[in-house]
Design a protein around this motif. Sequence first.
Motif, PDB file in Angstrom:
ATOM      1  N   ALA A   1      41.820  17.129  -1.577  1.00  0.00           N
ATOM      2  CA  ALA A   1      42.769  18.246  -1.528  1.00  0.00           C
ATOM      3  C   ALA A   1      44.012  17.897  -0.722  1.00  0.00           C
ATOM      4  O   ALA A   1      45.110  18.355  -1.030  1.00  0.00           O
TER       5      ALA A   1
ATOM      6  N   GLY B   1      47.155  15.860  -2.703  1.00  0.00           N
ATOM      7  CA  GLY B   1      48.003  16.396  -3.752  1.00  0.00           C
ATOM      8  C   GLY B   1      47.328  16.456  -5.099  1.00  0.00           C
ATOM      9  O   GLY B   1      46.122  16.255  -5.212  1.00  0.00           O
ATOM     10  N   PRO B   2      48.104  16.739  -6.148  1.00  0.00           N
ATOM     11  CA  PRO B   2      47.543  16.957  -7.482  1.00  0.00           C
ATOM     12  C   PRO B   2      46.955  15.683  -8.084  1.00  0.00           C
ATOM     13  O   PRO B   2      47.361  14.569  -7.733  1.00  0.00           O
ATOM     14  N   LEU B   3      46.010  15.877  -8.999  1.00  0.00           N
ATOM     15  CA  LEU B   3      45.411  14.753  -9.701  1.00  0.00           C
ATOM     16  C   LEU B   3      46.297  14.339 -10.867  1.00  0.00           C
ATOM     17  O   LEU B   3      46.821  15.181 -11.593  1.00  0.00           O
ATOM     18  N   VAL B   4      46.461  13.036 -11.053  1.00  0.00           N
ATOM     19  CA  VAL B   4      47.241  12.483 -12.153  1.00  0.00           C
ATOM     20  C   VAL B   4      46.483  11.267 -12.673  1.00  0.00           C
ATOM     21  O   VAL B   4      46.167  10.354 -11.909  1.00  0.00           O
TER      22      VAL B   4
ATOM     23  N   GLN C   1      48.186  15.464 -16.036  1.00  0.00           N
ATOM     24  CA  GLN C   1      48.022  16.228 -14.802  1.00  0.00           C
ATOM     25  C   GLN C   1      47.224  17.504 -15.023  1.00  0.00           C
ATOM     26  O   GLN C   1      46.977  18.249 -14.073  1.00  0.00           O
ATOM     27  N   ASP C   2      46.837  17.778 -16.261  1.00  0.00           N
ATOM     28  CA  ASP C   2      46.135  19.012 -16.591  1.00  0.00           C
ATOM     29  C   ASP C   2      44.827  18.760 -17.335  1.00  0.00           C
ATOM     30  O   ASP C   2      44.389  19.590 -18.132  1.00  0.00           O
TER      31      ASP C   2
ATOM     32  N   TYR D   1      38.362  14.827 -14.004  1.00  0.00           N
ATOM     33  CA  TYR D   1      38.827  13.518 -13.547  1.00  0.00           C
ATOM     34  C   TYR D   1      37.677  12.780 -12.879  1.00  0.00           C
ATOM     35  O   TYR D   1      36.786  13.399 -12.298  1.00  0.00           O
TER      36      TYR D   1
ATOM     37  N   GLU E   1      42.542   8.022  -9.677  1.00  0.00           N
ATOM     38  CA  GLU E   1      41.834   8.907 -10.579  1.00  0.00           C
ATOM     39  C   GLU E   1      42.217   8.631 -12.018  1.00  0.00           C
ATOM     40  O   GLU E   1      43.317   8.187 -12.302  1.00  0.00           O
TER      41      GLU E   1
ATOM     42  N   CYS F   1      41.488  10.569 -16.002  1.00  0.00           N
ATOM     43  CA  CYS F   1      40.913  11.731 -16.680  1.00  0.00           C
ATOM     44  C   CYS F   1      39.627  11.309 -17.376  1.00  0.00           C
ATOM     45  O   CYS F   1      39.391  10.124 -17.620  1.00  0.00           O
TER      46      CYS F   1
END
Length: 56
Positions: free
Chosen positions: A11, A14-17, A24-25, A29, A45, A47
């Motif tokens: 957390a 930052g965001p997962l990519v 990113q969506d 992941y 990471e 997907c």
Amino acid sequence: MTTTDTTAALAATGPLVCAECGDQDANGYVVTILDTADPKHTRTEVCTDCHAALAA
């Protein structure tokens, strides 16, 4: 390392990519954190779709 440590470290970075496709969506992941003390620089990471393709 506990699940809480991993969740907090994830957390904080930052965001997962996805490292393969850039999504990113994604629905999920696979995340690798080599050092929870420095997750921003040791996290990778992908997907779940790319993970499955790489595993095949």
